[in-house]
Design a protein around this motif. Structure first.
Motif, PDB file in Angstrom:
ATOM      1  N   VAL A   1       2.744   8.225 -17.140  1.00  0.00           N
ATOM      2  CA  VAL A   1       1.919   6.914 -16.362  1.00  0.00           C
ATOM      3  C   VAL A   1       1.163   6.516 -17.609  1.00  0.00           C
ATOM      4  O   VAL A   1       0.060   6.990 -17.873  1.00  0.00           O
ATOM      5  N   ASP A   2       1.853   5.190 -18.055  1.00  0.00           N
ATOM      6  CA  ASP A   2       1.019   4.536 -18.993  1.00  0.00           C
ATOM      7  C   ASP A   2      -0.066   3.401 -18.066  1.00  0.00           C
ATOM      8  O   ASP A   2       0.166   3.512 -17.065  1.00  0.00           O
ATOM      9  N   LEU A   3      -0.834   2.711 -18.891  1.00  0.00           N
ATOM     10  CA  LEU A   3      -1.595   1.770 -18.438  1.00  0.00           C
ATOM     11  C   LEU A   3      -0.824   0.621 -17.349  1.00  0.00           C
ATOM     12  O   LEU A   3      -1.382   0.417 -16.419  1.00  0.00           O
ATOM     13  N   LYS A   4       0.295   0.136 -17.969  1.00  0.00           N
ATOM     14  CA  LYS A   4       1.227  -0.796 -17.189  1.00  0.00           C
ATOM     15  C   LYS A   4       1.493  -0.118 -15.867  1.00  0.00           C
ATOM     16  O   LYS A   4       1.314  -0.850 -14.741  1.00  0.00           O
ATOM     17  N   LYS A   5       2.060   1.023 -15.576  1.00  0.00           N
ATOM     18  CA  LYS A   5       2.314   1.734 -14.429  1.00  0.00           C
ATOM     19  C   LYS A   5       0.922   1.978 -13.457  1.00  0.00           C
ATOM     20  O   LYS A   5       1.259   1.818 -12.476  1.00  0.00           O
ATOM     21  N   TYR A   6       0.386   2.476 -14.282  1.00  0.00           N
ATOM     22  CA  TYR A   6      -1.172   2.566 -13.414  1.00  0.00           C
ATOM     23  C   TYR A   6      -1.383   1.301 -12.798  1.00  0.00           C
ATOM     24  O   TYR A   6      -2.002   1.401 -11.599  1.00  0.00           O
ATOM     25  N   ILE A   7      -1.585   0.297 -13.592  1.00  0.00           N
ATOM     26  CA  ILE A   7      -1.929  -1.144 -12.814  1.00  0.00           C
ATOM     27  C   ILE A   7      -1.106  -1.404 -11.698  1.00  0.00           C
ATOM     28  O   ILE A   7      -1.487  -1.996 -10.459  1.00  0.00           O
ATOM     29  N   ARG A   8       0.394  -1.311 -11.844  1.00  0.00           N
ATOM     30  CA  ARG A   8       1.200  -1.357 -10.583  1.00  0.00           C
ATOM     31  C   ARG A   8       0.868  -0.576  -9.422  1.00  0.00           C
ATOM     32  O   ARG A   8       1.063  -1.240  -8.304  1.00  0.00           O
ATOM     33  N   ILE A   9       0.574   0.693  -9.593  1.00  0.00           N
ATOM     34  CA  ILE A   9       0.053   1.393  -8.722  1.00  0.00           C
ATOM     35  C   ILE A   9      -1.127   0.999  -8.062  1.00  0.00           C
ATOM     36  O   ILE A   9      -1.048   1.068  -6.725  1.00  0.00           O
ATOM     37  N   VAL A  10      -2.014   0.824  -8.597  1.00  0.00           N
ATOM     38  CA  VAL A  10      -3.407   0.194  -8.040  1.00  0.00           C
ATOM     39  C   VAL A  10      -3.322  -0.908  -7.349  1.00  0.00           C
ATOM     40  O   VAL A  10      -3.984  -1.224  -6.398  1.00  0.00           O
ATOM     41  N   SER A  11      -2.447  -1.871  -7.884  1.00  0.00           N
ATOM     42  CA  SER A  11      -2.206  -3.110  -7.406  1.00  0.00           C
ATOM     43  C   SER A  11      -1.674  -3.092  -5.940  1.00  0.00           C
ATOM     44  O   SER A  11      -2.187  -3.780  -5.324  1.00  0.00           O
ATOM     45  N   GLY A  12      -0.981  -1.930  -5.673  1.00  0.00           N
ATOM     46  CA  GLY A  12      -0.545  -1.902  -4.268  1.00  0.00           C
ATOM     47  C   GLY A  12      -1.575  -1.070  -3.433  1.00  0.00           C
ATOM     48  O   GLY A  12      -2.078  -1.374  -2.475  1.00  0.00           O
ATOM     49  N   LYS A  13      -1.839   0.407  -3.817  1.00  0.00           N
ATOM     50  CA  LYS A  13      -2.545   1.510  -3.335  1.00  0.00           C
ATOM     51  C   LYS A  13      -3.959   0.676  -2.873  1.00  0.00           C
ATOM     52  O   LYS A  13      -4.523   1.208  -1.898  1.00  0.00           O
ATOM     53  N   THR A  14      -4.543  -0.090  -3.870  1.00  0.00           N
ATOM     54  CA  THR A  14      -6.302  -0.461  -3.565  1.00  0.00           C
ATOM     55  C   THR A  14      -6.051  -1.943  -3.515  1.00  0.00           C
ATOM     56  O   THR A  14      -6.818  -2.450  -2.361  1.00  0.00           O
ATOM     57  N   ALA A  15      -5.660  -2.675  -4.447  1.00  0.00           N
ATOM     58  CA  ALA A  15      -6.039  -3.993  -4.429  1.00  0.00           C
ATOM     59  C   ALA A  15      -5.352  -4.885  -3.328  1.00  0.00           C
ATOM     60  O   ALA A  15      -5.854  -5.942  -3.289  1.00  0.00           O
TER      61      ALA A  15
ATOM     62  N   ILE B   1       0.875  -1.306   0.028  1.00  0.00           N
ATOM     63  CA  ILE B   1       0.066   0.047  -0.152  1.00  0.00           C
ATOM     64  C   ILE B   1       0.948   1.272  -0.048  1.00  0.00           C
ATOM     65  O   ILE B   1       0.647   2.170  -0.539  1.00  0.00           O
ATOM     66  N   CYS B   2       1.996   1.272   0.788  1.00  0.00           N
ATOM     67  CA  CYS B   2       2.714   2.290   0.991  1.00  0.00           C
ATOM     68  C   CYS B   2       3.497   2.684  -0.182  1.00  0.00           C
ATOM     69  O   CYS B   2       3.874   3.654  -0.738  1.00  0.00           O
ATOM     70  N   MET B   3       4.038   1.571  -0.926  1.00  0.00           N
ATOM     71  CA  MET B   3       4.941   1.701  -2.038  1.00  0.00           C
ATOM     72  C   MET B   3       3.952   2.145  -3.272  1.00  0.00           C
ATOM     73  O   MET B   3       4.390   2.911  -4.105  1.00  0.00           O
ATOM     74  N   GLY B   4       2.707   1.569  -3.197  1.00  0.00           N
ATOM     75  CA  GLY B   4       1.743   2.068  -4.338  1.00  0.00           C
ATOM     76  C   GLY B   4       1.683   3.548  -4.187  1.00  0.00           C
ATOM     77  O   GLY B   4       1.370   4.414  -5.205  1.00  0.00           O
TER      78      GLY B   4
END
Length: 323
Positions: free
Chosen positions: A160-174, A144-147
């Motif tokens: 920020v492309d789709l791939k980076k977005y998915i990595r961010i959301v994978s941490g901060k939300t998912a 979560i913190c890394m996201g």
């Protein structure tokens, strides 16, 4: 309690029990602290993560007391992240009420969130939870913190492309959705395949939930959302609708406005209109539907029971929500 659980009286009843455990565990000798945090507990949260933990645990050996306590831990962890999010975003509202950072100051809010994080691990130490689950919670907090760090690093940038977005959301939300589904199943002694399946379901629900949240920032009203509409945009966080709209912005019309990092109200309106013009909302909605379908496919593989039926109904509600 959020109306999302009105049709499921047993779940609603158990979540009330979880809420009472939360209130009991945030009591301190400093009454003003609990008075500042309890409104966040009471004011209309969906308690999705707690509910998903309880529903997942029912696929195994369900120990009501143990699971209620674990659900309270997950919900307190979520509350801590909300308090810290509001500091970062300078949010004035949370769940329709003034945020802790707005009412009491950023310094107070930092320490309030820290206290809740500490309380999670204190509660974990008071029961015989598995070391594997304790490690899972620690890893989830780190994700979560890394996201959030990744998202902050890419503020006011179109890199920020789709791939980076998915990595961010994978941490901060998912990550917290995955945790909620998997640790409930682990503590209920579900078999390894079921635990992994529930974790994947949690991941897909979490991703869909965040994409819908991003959509609401463009379609929603402040009153319905309980937080400032277009707040991500004003803070320089380019979420999925903008990322996808930029792909079709061949003339640079949208890019040129985004180059100005201090948007006025007219510019915000223009950005929202252009995101719609360049199909950012339509494409984001399709991605949310894709993750939702993956969640449904996973749910269909679970054994037939009431929890399975509730999961299917709730996931459908989440993708179609307007708040």
């Amino acid at each position: 309690m959020s109306k999302v659980w009105d049709k499921y009286p047993q779940v609603s009843k158990e979540l009330e029990s979880v809420k009472n455990i939360i209130k009991e565990n945030i009591k301190t000798s400093e009454k003003y602290f609990q008075d500042s945090v309890i409104p966040l507990v009471d004011n209309g949260g969906k308690m999705l993560r707690a509910a998903f933990l309880l529903l997942s645990a029912k696929f195994g050996k369900y120990d009501k007391k143990k699971m209620h306590n674990l659900a309270a831990i997950i919900e307190i962890l979520h509350l801590a992240t909300l308090i810290h999010d509001d500091i970062i975003d300078n949010s004035k509202l949370r769940r329709g009420c003034e945020s802790i950072q707005s009412k009491y100051g950023k310094e107070y809010a930092v320490y309030a969130g820290d206290i809740l994080f500490c309380q999670c691990f204190s509660m974990l130490s008071q029961d015989d939870y598995t070391m594997d689950n304790m490690r899972s919670i620690s890893k989830a907090v780190k994700k979560i913190c890394m996201g959030e760090i990744k998202q902050n690093y890419f503020r006011y940038t179109r890199k920020v492309d789709l791939k980076k977005y998915i990595r961010i959301v994978s941490g901060k939300t998912a990550a917290l959705f995955v945790l909620s589904f998997s640790i409930g199943a682990k503590e209920a002694e579900c078999d390894e395949n079921t635990v992994k399946l529930l974790g994947r379901i949690g991941y897909n629900i979490g991703m869909a939930f965040q994409v819908v949240d991003d959509l609401l920032d463009y379609d929603g009203e402040t009153k319905k959302l309980g937080k400032s509409a277009q707040s991500d945009l004003k803070q320089g966080y380019y979420t999925l609708p903008i990322i996808l709209a930029l792909q079709e912005d061949k003339s640079g019309e949208l890019s040129n406005i985004l180059d100005n990092s201090n948007f006025n109200e007219d510019e915000v309106k223009s950005i929202v209109d252009l995101v719609k013009k360049y199909n950012g909302l339509e494409k984001a909605r399709k991605i949310a539907e894709r993750y939702t379908q993956r969640a449904f496919n996973g749910i269909e593989q679970l054994q037939d029971c009431e929890s399975k039926d509730i999961l299917k109904q709730i996931v459908k509600k989440l993708i179609n929500r307007c708040y």
